[in-house]
Design an enzyme around this catalytic site. Structure first.
Site, PDB file in Angstrom:
ATOM      1  N   HIS A  30      58.269  -7.573   5.117  1.00  0.00           N
ATOM      2  CA  HIS A  30      58.385  -8.964   4.694  1.00  0.00           C
ATOM      3  C   HIS A  30      59.677  -9.534   5.261  1.00  0.00           C
ATOM      4  O   HIS A  30      60.772  -9.191   4.799  1.00  0.00           O
ATOM      5  CB  HIS A  30      58.358  -9.054   3.167  1.00  0.00           C
ATOM      6  N   GLU A  80      46.497  -8.232   5.451  1.00  0.00           N
ATOM      7  CA  GLU A  80      47.511  -8.982   6.184  1.00  0.00           C
ATOM      8  C   GLU A  80      48.555  -8.043   6.782  1.00  0.00           C
ATOM      9  O   GLU A  80      48.953  -7.057   6.160  1.00  0.00           O
ATOM     10  CB  GLU A  80      48.211  -9.984   5.260  1.00  0.00           C
ATOM     11  N   ASP A  87      45.689  -2.509 -33.882  1.00  0.00           N
ATOM     12  CA  ASP A  87      45.083  -3.567 -34.693  1.00  0.00           C
ATOM     13  C   ASP A  87      44.319  -4.473 -33.733  1.00  0.00           C
ATOM     14  O   ASP A  87      44.810  -5.531 -33.344  1.00  0.00           O
ATOM     15  CB  ASP A  87      46.157  -4.369 -35.436  1.00  0.00           C
ATOM     16  N   ASP A 106      52.259  -8.492   8.575  1.00  0.00           N
ATOM     17  CA  ASP A 106      53.408  -9.294   9.015  1.00  0.00           C
ATOM     18  C   ASP A 106      54.157  -8.499  10.079  1.00  0.00           C
ATOM     19  O   ASP A 106      54.805  -7.495   9.764  1.00  0.00           O
ATOM     20  CB  ASP A 106      54.334  -9.587   7.830  1.00  0.00           C
ATOM     21  N   GLU A 135      50.282 -11.976  11.063  1.00  0.00           N
ATOM     22  CA  GLU A 135      51.387 -12.931  11.013  1.00  0.00           C
ATOM     23  C   GLU A 135      52.375 -12.465  12.076  1.00  0.00           C
ATOM     24  O   GLU A 135      53.141 -11.529  11.881  1.00  0.00           O
ATOM     25  CB  GLU A 135      52.020 -12.951   9.625  1.00  0.00           C
ATOM     26  N   GLU A 164      28.681  22.348 -40.860  1.00  0.00           N
ATOM     27  CA  GLU A 164      29.888  21.538 -40.996  1.00  0.00           C
ATOM     28  C   GLU A 164      30.108  20.692 -39.746  1.00  0.00           C
ATOM     29  O   GLU A 164      30.497  19.521 -39.828  1.00  0.00           O
ATOM     30  CB  GLU A 164      31.102  22.442 -41.244  1.00  0.00           C
ATOM     31  N   ARG A 222      41.517 -19.726   4.614  1.00  0.00           N
ATOM     32  CA  ARG A 222      42.281 -18.685   3.913  1.00  0.00           C
ATOM     33  C   ARG A 222      43.344 -19.351   3.042  1.00  0.00           C
ATOM     34  O   ARG A 222      44.052 -20.249   3.491  1.00  0.00           O
ATOM     35  CB  ARG A 222      42.958 -17.740   4.915  1.00  0.00           C
ATOM     36  N   HIS A 262      46.962 -10.291   0.255  1.00  0.00           N
ATOM     37  CA  HIS A 262      48.140 -10.948   0.813  1.00  0.00           C
ATOM     38  C   HIS A 262      49.294  -9.955   0.834  1.00  0.00           C
ATOM     39  O   HIS A 262      49.454  -9.166  -0.097  1.00  0.00           O
ATOM     40  CB  HIS A 262      48.504 -12.161  -0.052  1.00  0.00           C
ATOM     41  N   ASN A 263      50.093  -9.988   1.894  1.00  0.00           N
ATOM     42  CA  ASN A 263      51.214  -9.037   2.007  1.00  0.00           C
ATOM     43  C   ASN A 263      50.747  -7.624   1.651  1.00  0.00           C
ATOM     44  O   ASN A 263      51.359  -6.924   0.837  1.00  0.00           O
ATOM     45  CB  ASN A 263      52.369  -9.444   1.090  1.00  0.00           C
ATOM     46  N   ASP A 268      35.209  20.262 -43.837  1.00  0.00           N
ATOM     47  CA  ASP A 268      35.564  21.683 -43.923  1.00  0.00           C
ATOM     48  C   ASP A 268      35.429  22.178 -45.363  1.00  0.00           C
ATOM     49  O   ASP A 268      36.409  22.459 -46.061  1.00  0.00           O
ATOM     50  CB  ASP A 268      37.000  21.874 -43.408  1.00  0.00           C
ATOM     51  N   SER A 300      34.357  24.936 -46.436  1.00  0.00           N
ATOM     52  CA  SER A 300      34.709  26.350 -46.608  1.00  0.00           C
ATOM     53  C   SER A 300      36.212  26.577 -46.614  1.00  0.00           C
ATOM     54  O   SER A 300      36.669  27.706 -46.818  1.00  0.00           O
ATOM     55  CB  SER A 300      34.084  27.185 -45.485  1.00  0.00           C
ATOM     56  N   SER A 306      44.932 -21.505   7.441  1.00  0.00           N
ATOM     57  CA  SER A 306      45.479 -20.896   6.230  1.00  0.00           C
ATOM     58  C   SER A 306      46.269 -21.947   5.473  1.00  0.00           C
ATOM     59  O   SER A 306      47.052 -22.694   6.070  1.00  0.00           O
ATOM     60  CB  SER A 306      46.387 -19.711   6.568  1.00  0.00           C
TER      61      SER A 306
END
Length: 585
Positions: A186, A171, A480, A173, A220, A42, A380, A141-142, A31, A33, A348
């Site tokens: 769950h 999945e 950093d 359940d 499940e 600029e 699985r 999963h879940n 800058d 000016s 599984s």
């Protein structure tokens, strides 16, 4: 010719650049000016200072041999010698004098042609006509959980998020719910409950938004016969013709169908009362057997309740009949599976059991039992129930032995999920990756524990650009940065190296640090870059990462995008590296 800074100002780039704390001193310098704003020349000077890339100046000077600019011949030399590319027809793309300015060279390096990820691997490029068991399959999963496994919320949104990340095995359940309607949650925990039918509707709506290839519904089942019958009704009624309810052909198949044959289809994984060939004979005999949840993962959280461990359920014929290609069976060992398990029967394994089998299989002389088991059968793997915080195990050792359905907690955005995202990044991000030939061929003697020397990967981390501030509330929050470069693959290839950190510079830090990695099995190796904010008093803070298969890495000077923990792109941020994969011989 329109100056480059004017092109950027049209797309809002200058507005973004002004918001960076690093630009304040540069702005003041330009800058002249003393008006408090930048105009015309600029702005041009401001743009020139902000975009100055000393590392690219060196490269450009080396190859710009035609009156200070890069001719078509110069650029071809760069592409052949550094980038190892031969696809560019320069005469068609070059303008007028067939030269490239430094600004154009910078733009090239920051666009798709300059990216570390091979653009030829962006669409579906692999053979999708092989049996399902020949592919790694992105698996959750879940899937219903948004947070932890003890008291976190369950939601259909969790299924939507997983499917939009091209997860191809989710999945469910399933437990008895009120008013006769099965629910998903769950078991034996305080997680919230959602209706089974609402989950199926959400899955139908979002299953094929990002990938056309089949979705496996891993059940499940803890429900009574009556509610199992309603589960079967909802699956058939909501999914309709997209649900596979019988083998694709008119005769008993001898192998699993391919992802291509199953486009837009749903497969149910669960228990089945009889053999699949009963559908092609007059033998409708069913085995009336008591059954327990295949994983028993829910009762892991209720370790002292013996009644829960001994709980038995009966299997409804209606639900049994729609289990076609993914019949769940108990794993009785590799020999038992070889002699008794049909191609459509799969097991599984809890992570601890799977890692034990992989370790034992690898240590036996000339033993490739786990890999050969996965050549014609699906396996699985799932996290232990003790991971109540929804943490994950390292999926890489399971892929090394050819396990296809390596299920992870998608809601937990840590390194393991970053590796999963990297594994499935190529091939159109479709959720299916063809396994290497040595994991598919019956004659293969590949053993991840016994390897020959392979190529060398040579990497130079040169610089980074526009790394985000970690604490945007603090005016002088400057990072950093340091970079960690990791190889994840077979045990012999696993390695990690770290650059030094740069004090107070997230705008354009330069490391110029060279690393070399010996690679034994590039077909299974993942390359991961992690950028962190160095902290001498505590753990480094995460800034960004990027992971991709080594087979999708391009040689030469490359731009590496950076992703958030959730896997979203960090705008404008990236690394600049030099990569060279060389045969050791």
């Amino acid at each position: 010719m329109t100056p480059m800074w004017r092109k950027y100002s049209r797309c809002g780039a200058l507005k973004f650049l002004f918001s960076l704390s690093k630009t304040k001193s540069v702005k003041l310098k330009c800058d002249t000016s003393n008006s408090g704003t930048l105009e015309d020349l600029e702005i041009e000077e401001f743009y020139s200072l902000l975009t100055k890339r000393e590392e690219i100046d060196v490269i450009y000077a080396k190859y710009a041999k035609t009156e200070g600019e890069m001719s078509a011949r110069d650029l071809l030399d760069f592409l052949l010698n550094e980038q190892r590319e031969q696809k560019h027809e320069l005469d068609e793309a070059a303008k007028q004098k067939k030269r490239m300015t430094k600004d154009g060279f910078v733009m090239y390096l920051n666009q798709e042609d300059g990216c570390i990820f091979n653009p030829a691997h962006s669409p579906v490029y692999q053979d999708m006509s092989q049996p399902l068991n020949h592919y790694f399959i992105s698996s959750s999963h879940n899937t219903y959980l948004m947070e932890d496994q003890l008291k976190g919320p369950s939601s259909t949104e969790a299924y939507v998020k997983a499917l939009m990340k091209s997860c191809r095995c989710v999945e469910l359940d399933c437990w008895d719910g009120p008013n006769g309607e099965p629910i998903i949650y769950h078991g034996y925990t305080l997680t919230s409950k959602i209706l089974f039918k609402d989950v199926i509707r959400a899955i139908k709506d979002y299953a094929f938004k990002t990938s056309p290839y089949p979705v496996i519904l891993s059940l499940e089942n803890h429900c009574t016969v009556e509610q199992q019958q309603l589960m079967a009704h909802h699956l058939i009624d909501i999914l309709g013709s997209a649900l596979v309810t019988k083998p694709l052909g008119d005769t008993m198949p001898a192998s699993l169908p391919s992802p291509e044959e199953l486009k837009g289809k749903f497969l149910v994984k669960g228990k089945r009362l009889n053999k699949l060939d009963a559908m092609f004979s007059n033998n409708n005999t069913t085995v009336e057997e008591d059954s327990v949840s295949e994983e028993d993962e829910a009762v892991d959280c209720k370790e002292n309740d013996q009644k829960a461990k001994k709980a038995k359920i009966k299997l409804a014929k209606e639900l049994s009949d729609i289990v076609i290609y993914c019949k769940s069976v108990h794993f009785g060992g590799f020999e038992h599976a070889r002699d008794n398990q049909s191609f459509y029967e799969m097991s599984s394994l809890k992570e601890s059991k799977a890692f034990q089998l992989a370790d034992a299989s690898g240590k036996l002389r000339n033993s490739t039992a786990f890999i050969h088991h996965n050549m014609d059968k699906l396996t699985r793997i799932y996290p232990a129930g003790s991971r109540t915080d929804s943490s994950n195990y390292n999926p890489v050792p399971m892929w090394n032995v050819g396990c296809q359905i390596v299920a992870l907690n998608f809601q937990t955005n840590t390194k393991e999920m970053h590796l999963n995202q990297g594994r499935f990044l190529p091939n159109g991000f479709c959720g299916y990756i063809l396994k290497p030939e040595f994991q598919r061929s019956p004659s293969s003697q590949f053993n991840p524990q016994s390897l020959t020397e392979g190529p060398w990967l040579q990497k130079k981390v040169i610089s980074a650009q526009q790394l985000p501030k970690l604490n945007k509330d603090k005016q002088n929050s400057i990072v950093d940065p340091l970079v960690k470069v990791e190889i994840q693959g077979v045990a012999a290839d696993n390695d990690k190296k770290t650059t030094h950190h740069i004090e107070n510079n997230g705008f354009n830090p330069m490391w110029n640090t060279k690393f070399e990695f010996p690679i034994s099995v590039p077909e299974l190796a993942l390359l991961r870059f992690v950028v962190e904010d160095h902290d001498s008093a505590s753990q480094n803070d995460y800034i960004g990462q990027y992971c991709l298969p080594l087979t999708s890495v391009r040689n030469g000077y490359r731009h590496v995008p950076l992703l958030t923990k959730r896997g979203d792109i960090i705008p404008s941020a990236g690394l600049f590296v030099h990569i060279m994969l060389m045969d050791q011989k």
